[in-house]
Motif scaffolding. Structure first.
Motif, PDB file in Angstrom:
ATOM      1  N   SER A 273      43.643  42.579  42.864  1.00 30.17           N
ATOM      2  CA  SER A 273      43.633  43.569  41.792  1.00 30.17           C
ATOM      3  C   SER A 273      43.152  42.892  40.518  1.00 30.17           C
ATOM      4  O   SER A 273      43.433  41.710  40.280  1.00 30.17           O
ATOM      5  CB  SER A 273      45.032  44.152  41.579  1.00 30.17           C
ATOM      6  OG  SER A 273      45.936  43.134  41.183  1.00 30.17           O
ATOM      7  N   LEU A 274      42.412  43.620  39.692  1.00 25.06           N
ATOM      8  CA  LEU A 274      41.904  43.069  38.444  1.00 25.06           C
ATOM      9  C   LEU A 274      41.831  44.179  37.408  1.00 25.06           C
ATOM     10  O   LEU A 274      41.162  45.198  37.613  1.00 25.06           O
ATOM     11  CB  LEU A 274      40.515  42.449  38.645  1.00 25.06           C
ATOM     12  CG  LEU A 274      39.836  41.889  37.389  1.00 25.06           C
ATOM     13  CD1 LEU A 274      40.648  40.741  36.804  1.00 25.06           C
ATOM     14  CD2 LEU A 274      38.413  41.439  37.699  1.00 25.06           C
TER      15      LEU A 274
ATOM     16  N   SER B 286      31.309  43.841  35.689  1.00 24.45           N
ATOM     17  CA  SER B 286      31.094  44.338  37.053  1.00 24.45           C
ATOM     18  C   SER B 286      31.131  43.191  38.058  1.00 24.45           C
ATOM     19  O   SER B 286      31.664  43.335  39.171  1.00 24.45           O
ATOM     20  CB  SER B 286      29.751  45.068  37.151  1.00 24.45           C
ATOM     21  OG  SER B 286      29.726  46.194  36.301  1.00 24.45           O
ATOM     22  N   MET B 287      30.574  42.046  37.682  1.00 27.70           N
ATOM     23  CA  MET B 287      30.592  40.892  38.574  1.00 27.70           C
ATOM     24  C   MET B 287      32.033  40.458  38.857  1.00 27.70           C
ATOM     25  O   MET B 287      32.403  40.198  40.014  1.00 27.70           O
ATOM     26  CB  MET B 287      29.801  39.738  37.961  1.00 27.70           C
ATOM     27  CG  MET B 287      28.306  40.002  37.850  1.00 27.70           C
ATOM     28  SD  MET B 287      27.436  38.841  36.767  1.00 27.70           S
ATOM     29  CE  MET B 287      27.786  37.283  37.562  1.00 27.70           C
ATOM     30  N   LEU B 288      32.859  40.398  37.816  1.00 27.01           N
ATOM     31  CA  LEU B 288      34.258  40.016  37.996  1.00 27.01           C
ATOM     32  C   LEU B 288      34.982  41.008  38.912  1.00 27.01           C
ATOM     33  O   LEU B 288      35.720  40.611  39.822  1.00 27.01           O
ATOM     34  CB  LEU B 288      34.954  39.959  36.641  1.00 27.01           C
ATOM     35  CG  LEU B 288      34.526  38.826  35.698  1.00 27.01           C
ATOM     36  CD1 LEU B 288      35.000  39.100  34.276  1.00 27.01           C
ATOM     37  CD2 LEU B 288      35.061  37.483  36.181  1.00 27.01           C
ATOM     38  N   GLN B 289      34.762  42.301  38.681  1.00 28.98           N
ATOM     39  CA  GLN B 289      35.441  43.313  39.474  1.00 28.98           C
ATOM     40  C   GLN B 289      34.988  43.298  40.934  1.00 28.98           C
ATOM     41  O   GLN B 289      35.792  43.509  41.847  1.00 28.98           O
ATOM     42  CB  GLN B 289      35.209  44.688  38.857  1.00 28.98           C
ATOM     43  CG  GLN B 289      35.969  44.868  37.544  1.00 28.98           C
ATOM     44  CD  GLN B 289      35.550  46.101  36.767  1.00 28.98           C
ATOM     45  OE1 GLN B 289      34.393  46.526  36.831  1.00 28.98           O
ATOM     46  NE2 GLN B 289      36.475  46.674  36.013  1.00 28.98           N
ATOM     47  N   ARG B 290      33.724  43.010  41.162  1.00 30.50           N
ATOM     48  CA  ARG B 290      33.239  42.976  42.544  1.00 30.50           C
ATOM     49  C   ARG B 290      33.753  41.758  43.295  1.00 30.50           C
ATOM     50  O   ARG B 290      34.050  41.833  44.490  1.00 30.50           O
ATOM     51  CB  ARG B 290      31.712  43.084  42.555  1.00 30.50           C
ATOM     52  CG  ARG B 290      31.298  44.534  42.267  1.00 30.50           C
ATOM     53  CD  ARG B 290      29.843  44.705  41.972  1.00 30.50           C
ATOM     54  NE  ARG B 290      28.997  44.492  43.124  1.00 30.50           N
ATOM     55  CZ  ARG B 290      27.710  44.859  43.168  1.00 30.50           C
ATOM     56  NH1 ARG B 290      27.172  45.474  42.124  1.00 30.50           N
ATOM     57  NH2 ARG B 290      26.989  44.631  44.228  1.00 30.50           N
TER      58      ARG B 290
ATOM     59  N   HIS C 146      42.895  33.542  38.974  1.00 33.86           N
ATOM     60  CA  HIS C 146      44.041  33.186  38.143  1.00 33.86           C
ATOM     61  C   HIS C 146      44.548  34.308  37.249  1.00 33.86           C
ATOM     62  O   HIS C 146      45.676  34.233  36.752  1.00 33.86           O
ATOM     63  CB  HIS C 146      43.690  31.981  37.262  1.00 33.86           C
ATOM     64  CG  HIS C 146      43.371  30.744  38.025  1.00 33.86           C
ATOM     65  ND1 HIS C 146      42.614  29.717  37.515  1.00 33.86           N
ATOM     66  CD2 HIS C 146      43.703  30.356  39.287  1.00 33.86           C
ATOM     67  CE1 HIS C 146      42.492  28.749  38.422  1.00 33.86           C
ATOM     68  NE2 HIS C 146      43.138  29.130  39.506  1.00 33.86           N
ATOM     69  N   LEU C 147      43.711  35.333  36.997  1.00 31.54           N
ATOM     70  CA  LEU C 147      44.092  36.348  36.015  1.00 31.54           C
ATOM     71  C   LEU C 147      43.963  37.766  36.576  1.00 31.54           C
ATOM     72  O   LEU C 147      42.891  38.370  36.499  1.00 31.54           O
ATOM     73  CB  LEU C 147      43.209  36.220  34.766  1.00 31.54           C
ATOM     74  CG  LEU C 147      43.350  34.945  33.942  1.00 31.54           C
ATOM     75  CD1 LEU C 147      42.347  34.938  32.807  1.00 31.54           C
ATOM     76  CD2 LEU C 147      44.763  34.821  33.387  1.00 31.54           C
ATOM     77  N   PRO C 148      45.037  38.343  37.116  1.00 31.48           N
ATOM     78  CA  PRO C 148      44.973  39.736  37.587  1.00 31.48           C
ATOM     79  C   PRO C 148      44.804  40.733  36.451  1.00 31.48           C
ATOM     80  O   PRO C 148      44.290  41.832  36.648  1.00 31.48           O
ATOM     81  CB  PRO C 148      46.310  39.927  38.303  1.00 31.48           C
ATOM     82  CG  PRO C 148      47.203  38.878  37.744  1.00 31.48           C
ATOM     83  CD  PRO C 148      46.328  37.716  37.413  1.00 31.48           C
TER      84      PRO C 148
END
Length: 299
Positions: free
Chosen positions: A222-223, A210-214, A158-160
């Motif tokens: 994209s994040l 890191s968990m969110l980015q992976r 929901h949040l790029p």
């Protein structure tokens, strides 16, 4: 062995019941609504908040798993304490040889959140009537349907661009739900596991950022993370309510716990249950795949 699983219809419980059946055990699946239960094992009615229901549920069992919590309730600490005490007493009356409990990682020397303090209290109360308790302590459990995983997945979806609070820099050791189940099954019978506390985690120590980015990378999303050091847990929980469907009370309690570092300090479980836990990326892919399959089945 006849084994009762308290919390059989939950995220971990339904997987555990199936794994215990595959291992050859006779499973009593305890649930408040047995007529609606469709999982593995034989459904039996039981509610830890109604102690009178526990004696018939535990009849004939040699051991039990306790996977019950009330995290969504405002007074979850009181309810979880009462439930654990009642279950421990009923287990002693039924002559059980062992209770296995899934608790939470966290250093006792740290200023633990209310959620993690409650988990420690439950460990003690389950054994207060004399039945040995084997504890498996885990941090973030990754799998379809798990609240912590759903929080991660939905934030990424929901949040790029994400304004992130301080807790995203906290270290944790996520583990796949299938590996948690393998550890739970593995401690049921060995005599040396009786009364022990074990810590379990995946092969990697990661920060929440890191968990969110992976997860974003695996999904080709994209994040961008924009840290805001002053974003408090209370504001974070309101933010989660706006962008995810996580229960607000549960979300707040989880956010409070995310300020505590939860990593494995004791590796002794590896000697008893010598498995190779799944990597975080593989656990994420498995959770996404199971979600897709569930959506396809409902279509």
């Amino acid at each position: 062995m006849k084994v009762l699983v308290a919390g059989a219809s939950g995220f971990v419980g339904r997987r555990l019941c199936a794994a215990l059946e595959r291992a050859g055990h006779d499973v009593a699946a305890m649930t408040r609504k047995p007529d609606r239960y469709r999982g593995a094992g034989t459904p039996v009615r039981g509610d830890v908040q109604e102690p009178s229901t526990l004696e018939p549920a535990l009849a004939g069992c040699q051991a039990a798993y306790y996977l019950v919590h009330s995290l969504q309730d405002a007074d979850f600490e009181r309810k979880d304490a009462a439930g654990a005490r009642a279950f421990g007493e009923a287990a002693a009356e039924a002559g059980l040889s062992r209770i296995v409990y899934l608790g939470g990682l966290g250093d006792d020397a740290d200023n633990l959140s209310a959620h993690l303090r409650s988990r420690r209290q439950v460990e003690e109360l389950l054994g207060s009537a004399g039945v040995p308790v084997t504890v498996i302590r885990a941090g973030i459990i990754v799998g379809h349907g798990g609240v912590s995983w759903e929080l991660t997945r939905q934030l990424v979806e929901h949040l790029p661009i994400m304004v992130t609070p301080r807790w995203v820099s906290t270290r944790t050791q996520p583990i796949a739900v299938d590996d948690v189940v393998r550890y739970l099954v593995g401690v049921l019978e060995p005599p040396e596991a009786s009364g022990r506390v074990y810590e379990v985690g995946g092969p990697e120590v990661l920060r929440y950022s890191s968990m969110l980015q992976r997860v974003a990378g695996i999904q080709d999303r994209s994040l961008i993370l924009l840290p805001v050091p002053l974003l408090s847990p209370s504001v974070s929980s309101l933010w989660l309510t706006l962008v995810t469907d996580i229960d607000p009370g549960t979300g707040r309690n989880l956010i409070d716990s995310m300020t505590n570092e939860v990593i494995v300090r004791d590796q002794s479980i590896r000697d008893l249950v010598p498995i190779q836990p799944m990597s975080y990326d593989d656990a994420v892919r498995a959770a996404l795949r199971e979600r897709h399959e569930a959506e396809q089945a409902q279509a």
